[in-house]
Structures are given as C-alpha cells and as structure tokens.
Design an enzyme around this catalytic site. Structure first.
Site, PDB file in Angstrom:
ATOM      1  N   HIS A  17       0.877  -1.240   0.095  1.00 28.92           N
ATOM      2  CA  HIS A  17       0.058  -0.070   0.092  1.00 28.92           C
ATOM      3  C   HIS A  17       0.861   1.282  -0.084  1.00 28.92           C
ATOM      4  O   HIS A  17       0.481   2.347   0.401  1.00 28.92           O
ATOM      5  CB  HIS A  17      -0.904   0.047   1.205  1.00 28.92           C
ATOM      6  N   HIS A 104       0.452 -14.896   8.274  1.00 32.20           N
ATOM      7  CA  HIS A 104       1.245 -13.858   7.771  1.00 32.20           C
ATOM      8  C   HIS A 104       2.353 -13.440   8.293  1.00 32.20           C
ATOM      9  O   HIS A 104       2.771 -14.032   9.357  1.00 32.20           O
ATOM     10  CB  HIS A 104       0.025 -12.575   7.697  1.00 32.20           C
ATOM     11  N   ASP A 335      -7.864 -12.899  -2.887  1.00 31.85           N
ATOM     12  CA  ASP A 335      -8.301 -13.959  -3.693  1.00 31.85           C
ATOM     13  C   ASP A 335      -8.487 -15.084  -3.056  1.00 31.85           C
ATOM     14  O   ASP A 335      -7.712 -15.551  -1.887  1.00 31.85           O
ATOM     15  CB  ASP A 335      -6.865 -14.180  -4.411  1.00 31.85           C
TER      16      ASP A 335
END
Length: 388
Positions: A17, A104, A335
């Site tokens: 980002h 993550h 996704d």
C-alpha cells in the site's frame, strides 16, 4: 534480500500500500528492442480484478519504463520501471494494529526487524511480484528473440480437482507393482506440454487448459469464496527450446535455481521438477532418458504447490501482539485462490533463471573462445567440433 540473479540482476521494491512498486534490472544486454507493451502484457495477466475468481482490488498495473531504454532499444544500462498503487485502502487493515493475522508475516516481521508496514503485508505481500513479472517479461523477450525459448505455465489443480496427467494402472494390485507403470506421465499430458500456448491457457478464467476440469475448478473456487474461505492449488510450467549446457555445478544447478526461484514466490509450499515424486515409483529402466540431466536441449517442466490464501473473512481465534487472546475477522480484498494469477509470476521467475544462466554460459564460452584450440587432450575430453 530483494535482489535475484548473478549477471541478470533484478532488484524489486515497494510494499502493498505504498505509492508504487517496481524493479531495477541490471545486466540486460544492449540492443534489445523493447516497448512498454512487451512488459504490460504480462502485468495485465497478473493484475487483480480479472474475474470473480480473484480479488476485486481495482489496479490497472500500468508500467512506466524510467531508464535504460531510448528510442525503443535497451542501452545496456540499468532499466528502471515502476507501477503505481492506485486503489489503496490501508483502512481495511486497521485490525492488524492489534492482531497479527494467522499465517502472515505480521508477527514475524516484528520479530525480525522490530518494525513492520502499517497495512497489508508490506514486502511480504504478493504485490511485490509486480517487479518480478515486469523483469521476467524483458528476460523472456531476449530469450525468445535469440533462442526461440517458449515458457508457458498453467493451473494443473485446485484443491483436490486435478488436470489429468498420470498413467493410471488398471487395478490396485497392479498399482502396488511398480513394474507395471510404464510411464510417469500420460501421452496426452506429454503432448499438452509440447503444444500448450498462453492463448489456450487464458481461454478460461481458471487458466486451466482442460475445459471440463476448468469448470470443476471454477465451482470449487466459488464455493470457497461464498464460504468466506480459500483453497490452494498447483501450477505447472514448461520451458521449451532451452539451450543445452545451462546450470552451474554444484550448488547452482539449473533445477536448484528453479526451485529457489519458485519457492521465493509468496504462498508456495512445494516444488517438483520433471516427473517429480511420481518418478520415484518408476524403475530406472523405464524412467531414464538418453542424455539425462538439465539442460540437455529437451523441454523442462516442473510443478509448484501454492497454499490456500491465509487471509479469509471468517473469524479466527488468535492473540494480540501482547499475547492477549482474541478473535480476528479480516477485512480487505483478497483472492479465494491464488493459482490463476500466479501463472505469469511462475513464467517470470522461470525467465529470470534461464536468462541468468544463458548470460553465465555465454560469458564462459566467450572467454574460452579467445584461447588456442585444444590439441593435447584425448578426444573423449573435448567436445567435438561441427566438422568432426
């Protein structure tokens, strides 16, 4: 590190980002005709929002070539390229201020660096792969122009739904007898590897070239999406027209570098080259080829396993950074299955490996070509000349 390659060196930059992502490519030969569209075609295949099977994040991923090219020709100097992040939503990740997301790099980046990006996955995000895909497109153009190399990847499985590829013994008794298996791969699959094109791969949103299997894959991905869940799969890649003699003994063998490249892609968990694990079931008398090894001028094919995406919208039991137990229901646009968009990333990393090894081998040949002809060794020690 953020740099890949020895002579064809690619350094990627950017977070999920930030203002932009991109790459610096050092070692591209001068004189290569290159236009933005040569790169854009692969970036467009990688971009999000292609179908209802992928994340709805709306990024056009338009590439800007910044340096190393003039009048459509590479100068031999570093090529700089960037892609702007336009559809940023850092607010979608505010919950990660308190909770590291399961599977993550939120927690492990803090452990490693003592600091992490405030939103998304930072450098661990798959958005980093834009630089790889752009660099791979440049390498691929050189390989195609000079050697006629073709690299095509496709989705070969989603969950337990698999593109037919193996010879199946007619009975369980024979299945337990490794002498019965004549070939690891079916003739139909071998022919697919020899003839498959990117146009055939892109004909279906799943990027599986087998229509019946592709439809079943679609239903499986949509089921995962509707359940606020995700599913993994595999991508198979074939490289045709590779020059013989590539690969550096002993630690930089070609298949080892391919494994390195593929397992550096986010979400990868497995790699097998050639017949892979299935080849362990076939006797050597039926598995060996005439010349052995890679690269010997024959097609190279391999398969990569991608795990189910870690970000799902289901509530998951986890803990805050201070260890306090809690529940995280992730937001954001993700996704449900990464393998359709992973296809051009796999092709790109394959291109970078082959390109790097081509330059290494050519440097060796050029250096040797300036030496006097070898006349003092037995014939079996020297490669025969064309006239021999």
């Amino acid at each position: 590190m953020s740099t890949f390659g020895t002579l064809f060196r690619v350094t990627t930059y950017g977070e999920s980002h930030c203002a932009s992502v991109g790459a610096i490519i050092d070692g591209c030969p001068p004189g290569l005709p290159l236009q933005p569209q040569d790169v854009q075609v692969q970036l467009s295949r990688r971009r999000p929002g292609q179908s209802n099977l992928t994340t709805p994040r709306d990024e056009k991923d338009l590439v800007q070539l910044q340096s190393g090219i003039e009048h459509g020709i590479t100068l031999g100097t570093p090529i700089g390229l960037l892609v702007k992040n336009e559809d940023q939503r850092p607010r979608d990740y505010s919950e990660t201020d308190l909770y590291p997301r399961p599977s993550h790099a939120d927690w492990t980046y803090l452990e490693k660096y003592g600091i992490k990006a405030s939103s998304g996955g930072g450098r661990s995000s798959a958005r980093e792969t834009i630089g790889r895909v752009a660099a791979g497109a440049i390498a691929e153009k050189y390989l195609k122009l000079v050697y006629g190399v073709e690299i095509v990847a496709f989705v070969s499985s989603v969950g337990k739904i698999k593109l037919p590829s193996y010879v199946s013994p007619p009975s369980q008794v024979e299945a337990d007898d490794d002498e019965v298996v004549e070939d690891a791969l079916s003739p139909e699959f071998v022919n697919l590897l020899k003839t498959i094109t990117r146009e055939q791969v892109d004909a279906h949103p799943t990027r599986c070239p087998h229509p019946e299997t592709a439809e079943r894959m679609t239903k499986r991905i949509i089921r995962a999406k509707e359940s606020l869940d995700s599913i993994g799969g595999t991508v198979t890649c074939v490289i045709r027209g590779v020059p013989s003699g590539l690969g550096e003994p002993v630690f930089d063998k070609l298949e080892a570098k391919l494994a390195h490249a593929m397992l550096s892609i986010p979400a990868t968990k497995a790699f097998e080259v050639g017949s892979g694990f299935r080849g362990t079931e076939v006797p050597g008398s039926k598995h060996n080829d005439a010349f052995g090894g890679i690269s010997n001028g024959e097609d190279i094919y391999f398969r990569i396993g991608f795990k189910s995406p870690a970000t799902i919208s289901q509530a998951q039991e986890t803990a805050q950074y201070d260890g306090t137990a809690g529940t995280l229901a992730a937001r954001g646009r993700h996704d449900p299955c990464v393998v359709p968009r992973a296809v051009p990333i796999v092709e790109a990393m394959a291109s970078l490996v082959i390109m790097d090894h081509v330059l290494i081998q050519n440097a060796r040949k050029t250096a040797a070509s300036h030496l006097p002809p070898i006349t003092t060794l037995p014939p079996t020690m020297v490669k025969p000349t064309a006239s021999a």
